[in-house]
Design a protein around this motif. Structure first.
Motif, PDB file in Angstrom:
ATOM      1  N   SER A 135     -38.274 -15.012  -3.934  1.00 38.92           N
ATOM      2  CA  SER A 135     -38.216 -15.912  -5.100  1.00 38.92           C
ATOM      3  C   SER A 135     -37.035 -15.521  -5.982  1.00 38.92           C
ATOM      4  CB  SER A 135     -39.477 -15.795  -5.964  1.00 38.92           C
ATOM      5  OG  SER A 135     -40.625 -15.735  -5.184  1.00 38.92           O
ATOM      6  N   ALA A 136     -36.762 -16.401  -6.940  1.00 38.48           N
ATOM      7  CA  ALA A 136     -35.728 -16.080  -7.944  1.00 38.48           C
ATOM      8  C   ALA A 136     -36.366 -16.173  -9.328  1.00 38.48           C
ATOM      9  CB  ALA A 136     -34.569 -17.055  -7.831  1.00 38.48           C
ATOM     10  N   VAL A 137     -36.117 -15.145 -10.125  1.00 38.33           N
ATOM     11  CA  VAL A 137     -36.514 -15.194 -11.536  1.00 38.33           C
ATOM     12  C   VAL A 137     -35.292 -15.700 -12.292  1.00 38.33           C
ATOM     13  CG1 VAL A 137     -37.247 -13.846 -13.547  1.00 38.33           C
ATOM     14  CG2 VAL A 137     -37.996 -13.178 -11.260  1.00 38.33           C
ATOM     15  N   VAL A 138     -35.469 -16.754 -13.066  1.00 39.57           N
ATOM     16  CA  VAL A 138     -34.317 -17.370 -13.740  1.00 39.57           C
ATOM     17  C   VAL A 138     -34.578 -17.387 -15.245  1.00 39.57           C
ATOM     18  CG1 VAL A 138     -32.714 -19.308 -13.682  1.00 39.57           C
ATOM     19  CG2 VAL A 138     -34.203 -18.900 -11.725  1.00 39.57           C
ATOM     20  N   LEU A 139     -33.599 -16.889 -15.995  1.00 38.76           N
ATOM     21  CA  LEU A 139     -33.752 -16.773 -17.448  1.00 38.76           C
ATOM     22  C   LEU A 139     -32.623 -17.514 -18.165  1.00 38.76           C
ATOM     23  CD1 LEU A 139     -34.393 -12.916 -17.873  1.00 38.76           C
ATOM     24  CD2 LEU A 139     -36.014 -14.667 -17.250  1.00 38.76           C
ATOM     25  N   ALA A 140     -32.925 -18.036 -19.338  1.00 40.99           N
ATOM     26  CA  ALA A 140     -31.862 -18.613 -20.186  1.00 40.99           C
ATOM     27  C   ALA A 140     -31.873 -17.905 -21.522  1.00 40.99           C
ATOM     28  CB  ALA A 140     -32.085 -20.106 -20.386  1.00 40.99           C
ATOM     29  N   LEU A 141     -30.674 -17.678 -22.014  1.00 43.14           N
ATOM     30  CA  LEU A 141     -30.476 -16.915 -23.230  1.00 43.14           C
ATOM     31  C   LEU A 141     -29.485 -17.685 -24.084  1.00 43.14           C
ATOM     32  CD1 LEU A 141     -30.843 -13.936 -24.319  1.00 43.14           C
ATOM     33  CD2 LEU A 141     -28.704 -13.456 -23.175  1.00 43.14           C
ATOM     34  N   SER A 142     -29.866 -17.993 -25.298  1.00 44.26           N
ATOM     35  CA  SER A 142     -28.943 -18.782 -26.113  1.00 44.26           C
ATOM     36  C   SER A 142     -28.004 -17.869 -26.899  1.00 44.26           C
ATOM     37  CB  SER A 142     -29.741 -19.651 -27.089  1.00 44.26           C
ATOM     38  OG  SER A 142     -28.841 -20.375 -27.873  1.00 44.26           O
ATOM     39  N   TYR A 143     -26.737 -18.279 -27.018  1.00 43.38           N
ATOM     40  CA  TYR A 143     -25.799 -17.491 -27.845  1.00 43.38           C
ATOM     41  C   TYR A 143     -25.397 -18.258 -29.105  1.00 43.38           C
ATOM     42  CZ  TYR A 143     -22.487 -20.256 -25.037  1.00 43.38           C
ATOM     43  OH  TYR A 143     -21.815 -21.275 -24.405  1.00 43.38           O
ATOM     44  N   ASN A 144     -26.212 -19.254 -29.468  1.00 44.95           N
ATOM     45  CA  ASN A 144     -25.849 -20.094 -30.618  1.00 44.95           C
ATOM     46  C   ASN A 144     -26.034 -19.406 -31.967  1.00 44.95           C
ATOM     47  OD1 ASN A 144     -28.610 -20.044 -30.797  1.00 44.95           O
ATOM     48  ND2 ASN A 144     -28.910 -22.250 -30.780  1.00 44.95           N
ATOM     49  N   LYS A 145     -26.555 -18.179 -31.955  1.00 44.67           N
ATOM     50  CA  LYS A 145     -26.788 -17.499 -33.237  1.00 44.67           C
ATOM     51  C   LYS A 145     -25.524 -16.811 -33.766  1.00 44.67           C
ATOM     52  CE  LYS A 145     -28.448 -13.277 -31.033  1.00 44.67           C
ATOM     53  NZ  LYS A 145     -29.535 -12.342 -30.878  1.00 44.67           N
ATOM     54  N   TYR A 146     -24.482 -16.740 -32.927  1.00 47.08           N
ATOM     55  CA  TYR A 146     -23.303 -15.958 -33.328  1.00 47.08           C
ATOM     56  C   TYR A 146     -22.269 -16.786 -34.090  1.00 47.08           C
ATOM     57  CZ  TYR A 146     -25.177 -12.201 -30.521  1.00 47.08           C
ATOM     58  OH  TYR A 146     -25.989 -11.212 -30.033  1.00 47.08           O
ATOM     59  N   LYS A 147     -21.610 -16.093 -35.017  1.00 41.78           N
ATOM     60  CA  LYS A 147     -20.550 -16.730 -35.815  1.00 41.78           C
ATOM     61  C   LYS A 147     -19.275 -16.831 -34.998  1.00 41.78           C
ATOM     62  CE  LYS A 147     -21.472 -14.994 -40.372  1.00 41.78           C
ATOM     63  NZ  LYS A 147     -21.203 -13.830 -41.191  1.00 41.78           N
ATOM     64  N   VAL A 148     -18.651 -17.996 -35.040  1.00 37.98           N
ATOM     65  CA  VAL A 148     -17.361 -18.147 -34.352  1.00 37.98           C
ATOM     66  C   VAL A 148     -16.259 -17.830 -35.361  1.00 37.98           C
ATOM     67  CG1 VAL A 148     -15.844 -19.727 -33.099  1.00 37.98           C
ATOM     68  CG2 VAL A 148     -18.326 -20.007 -32.947  1.00 37.98           C
ATOM     69  N   PRO A 149     -15.470 -16.795 -35.133  1.00 45.47           N
ATOM     70  CA  PRO A 149     -14.415 -16.466 -36.089  1.00 45.47           C
ATOM     71  C   PRO A 149     -13.406 -17.622 -36.214  1.00 45.47           C
ATOM     72  CG  PRO A 149     -14.752 -14.686 -34.513  1.00 45.47           C
ATOM     73  CD  PRO A 149     -15.521 -15.856 -34.005  1.00 45.47           C
ATOM     74  N   GLU A 150     -13.061 -17.952 -37.460  1.00 51.25           N
ATOM     75  CA  GLU A 150     -12.150 -19.077 -37.734  1.00 51.25           C
ATOM     76  C   GLU A 150     -10.860 -18.988 -36.921  1.00 51.25           C
ATOM     77  OE1 GLU A 150     -12.234 -21.949 -39.300  1.00 51.25           O
ATOM     78  OE2 GLU A 150     -14.343 -21.523 -39.724  1.00 51.25           O
ATOM     79  N   GLN A 151     -10.323 -17.747 -36.810  1.00 49.57           N
ATOM     80  CA  GLN A 151      -9.002 -17.581 -36.171  1.00 49.57           C
ATOM     81  C   GLN A 151      -8.967 -18.044 -34.714  1.00 49.57           C
ATOM     82  OE1 GLN A 151     -10.807 -15.235 -37.787  1.00 49.57           O
ATOM     83  NE2 GLN A 151      -9.546 -13.517 -38.452  1.00 49.57           N
ATOM     84  N   VAL A 152     -10.129 -18.053 -34.051  1.00 43.37           N
ATOM     85  CA  VAL A 152     -10.105 -18.427 -32.628  1.00 43.37           C
ATOM     86  C   VAL A 152     -10.873 -19.723 -32.350  1.00 43.37           C
ATOM     87  CG1 VAL A 152      -9.722 -16.098 -31.719  1.00 43.37           C
ATOM     88  CG2 VAL A 152     -12.056 -16.869 -32.134  1.00 43.37           C
ATOM     89  N   LYS A 153     -11.353 -20.358 -33.422  1.00 46.03           N
ATOM     90  CA  LYS A 153     -12.126 -21.594 -33.247  1.00 46.03           C
ATOM     91  C   LYS A 153     -11.280 -22.640 -32.520  1.00 46.03           C
ATOM     92  CE  LYS A 153     -15.536 -22.460 -36.423  1.00 46.03           C
ATOM     93  NZ  LYS A 153     -15.991 -22.703 -37.784  1.00 46.03           N
ATOM     94  N   GLY A 154     -11.781 -23.167 -31.456  1.00 48.14           N
ATOM     95  CA  GLY A 154     -11.036 -24.186 -30.698  1.00 48.14           C
ATOM     96  C   GLY A 154     -10.010 -23.599 -29.738  1.00 48.14           C
ATOM     97  N   HIS A 155      -9.699 -22.300 -29.899  1.00 47.86           N
ATOM     98  CA  HIS A 155      -8.706 -21.671 -29.002  1.00 47.86           C
ATOM     99  C   HIS A 155      -9.376 -20.970 -27.819  1.00 47.86           C
ATOM    100  CE1 HIS A 155      -5.917 -22.560 -32.063  1.00 47.86           C
ATOM    101  NE2 HIS A 155      -5.991 -21.450 -32.751  1.00 47.86           N
ATOM    102  N   ILE A 156     -10.520 -20.330 -28.119  1.00 49.93           N
ATOM    103  CA  ILE A 156     -11.212 -19.569 -27.075  1.00 49.93           C
ATOM    104  C   ILE A 156     -12.637 -20.114 -26.974  1.00 49.93           C
ATOM    105  CG2 ILE A 156     -12.007 -17.275 -26.342  1.00 49.93           C
ATOM    106  CD1 ILE A 156      -9.675 -16.049 -27.825  1.00 49.93           C
ATOM    107  N   ALA A 157     -13.058 -20.442 -25.767  1.00 50.06           N
ATOM    108  CA  ALA A 157     -14.387 -21.051 -25.604  1.00 50.06           C
ATOM    109  C   ALA A 157     -15.485 -20.064 -26.011  1.00 50.06           C
ATOM    110  CB  ALA A 157     -14.579 -21.487 -24.156  1.00 50.06           C
ATOM    111  N   LYS A 158     -16.518 -20.621 -26.606  1.00 49.20           N
ATOM    112  CA  LYS A 158     -17.577 -19.785 -27.188  1.00 49.20           C
ATOM    113  C   LYS A 158     -18.311 -18.943 -26.133  1.00 49.20           C
ATOM    114  CE  LYS A 158     -19.047 -23.604 -29.650  1.00 49.20           C
ATOM    115  NZ  LYS A 158     -17.824 -24.424 -29.719  1.00 49.20           N
TER     116      LYS A 158
END
Ligand code: SF4
Ligand code: SF4
Length: 344
Positions: A67-90
């Motif tokens: 079998s496979a154990v499959v997990l999902a983990l959200s990273y939406n709690k982290y702040k995206v630094p302004e300097q890289v917003k839109g430049h580096i994917a979250k």
């Protein structure tokens, strides 16, 4: 007393995972058909998907796996630094797959140890997945795949999926309550700058900015799509950012460990003057799709960004890049000079 399936799920929740399902591996067989469908729809993607074939016929490689154990983990709690917003994917900024500073990385180790304590043999592939990840997450009931091809849970598409093959024949379908994409919505398709996402569930991976700015795009200076990358330097979130199903899902309250230390060095200007030693020590281990010999690729992507979003301040960096020790950086700079600086 909890069943073994429920105990595994309870442990995953206790360690901060949003979702946990368990699926017998024969239920992953449909991945082969999915892959075929994708290649039939976009024949030029065949070469790209060659690597995915390692995820078929799992029992040939892992005869003990049930079998496979499959997990999902959200990273939406982290702040995206302004300097890289839109430049580096979250997902790359908050990539917990190999970042030992992250709580999530350490929790993964704890989860694996827990499986061991239950007497379960388990194996995963931290970086690239041991099964077709979105397909397995779908079969385990963790969420849905939307028209932009991303996997969504109730926290939107901002999730990492992890999977272990295990030697126990068990099953546990996770619960979900997700509305389908709104009828007639095609915002993701309309927003894709390179038309990589050409219709619902249909993309040409080798036209995707996320591919062309990481492990693809080796000859970016002669790539016709490079002029469409806009703000993107490493990865692209555009078809996820525009999605109404993600609209309220970015929380952005917490600092991601170690990020504030490297962010100032990821401005376009500082990428162009980055030293190899710094890149090897601090940047490459985090953004592992590029090797420690590929600082040049970051610089080529950045020159491309400077060309796309040209300002006079960038001129000196473009001219200096003509003296780079890296051929690819010099090629990119020369093309920009020919097409932009000498053309005026
Ligand atoms: S990630 Fe960017 S380039 Fe790739 S399909 Fe989405 S919008 Fe298009
Ligand atoms: S933008 Fe619309 S069509 Fe695309 S994934 Fe989101 S809801 Fe679905």
């Amino acid at each position: 007393m909890l069943s073994i399936e429920k105990s595994i799920q309870a442990k995953a929740y206790a360690l901060g995972y949003e979702k946990c399902g368990i699926v017998p591996i024969h239920k992953l067989d449909g991945y082969e058909e999915k892959l075929k469908e994708r290649i039939e729809k976009v024949p030029e993607s065949e070469r790209f998907y060659q690597g995915q074939k390692r995820l078929l016929n799992l029992n040939n490689t892992y005869p003990w796996a049930k079998s496979a154990v499959v997990l999902a983990l959200s990273y939406n709690k982290y702040k995206v630094p302004e300097q890289v917003k839109g430049h580096i994917a979250k997902s790359y900024l908050f990539d917990v797959r190999i970042d030992k500073n992250s709580v999530e990385y350490n929790n993964r180790q704890k989860f694996e140890q827990y499986l061991g304590k239950l007497g379960i043999k388990a194996e995963n592939n931290k970086k690239f997945g041991i099964v077709g990840m979105r397909w397995a997450a779908l079969q385990a009931g963790l969420g849905v795949v939307r028209r932009n091809n991303f996997f969504y849970t109730e926290s939107g598409s901002w999730n990492h999926i992890e999977a272990w093959l295990i030697d126990k024949d068990i099953e546990l379908l996770e619960e979900k309550s997700l509305a389908p994409c709104p009828a007639g919505c095609s915002k993701c398709i309309g927003s894709c700058p390179t038309k990589s996402l050409s219709e619902a569930y249909t993309m040409s991976p080798t036209k995707c900015i996320s591919y062309l700015t990481t492990f693809g795009g080796r000859e970016l200076y002669q790539e016709p799509l490079a002029g469409k990358f806009g703000d993107c330097i490493y990865g692209c979130d555009i078809c996820q950012d525009v999605c109404p199903m993600n609209a309220k899902e970015w929380k952005g309250r917490e600092e991601f460990p170690g990020l504030s230390e490297i962010i100032p060095n990821l401005s376009p200007e500082n990428i162009m003057s980055m030293r190899q030693e710094y890149y090897t020590a601090k940047i490459q281990p985090k953004f592992f799709y590029l090797t420690d010999k590929e600082l040049w690729k970051w610089q080529v992507n950045t020159l491309n960004y400077m060309d796309n979003q040209y300002k006079d301040e960038y001129r000196k960096y473009i001219l200096k890049a003509c003296e780079s020790e890296y051929t690819q950086v010099r090629n990119m700079a020369l093309i920009i000079i020919k097409n932009r600086l000498l053309a005026v």
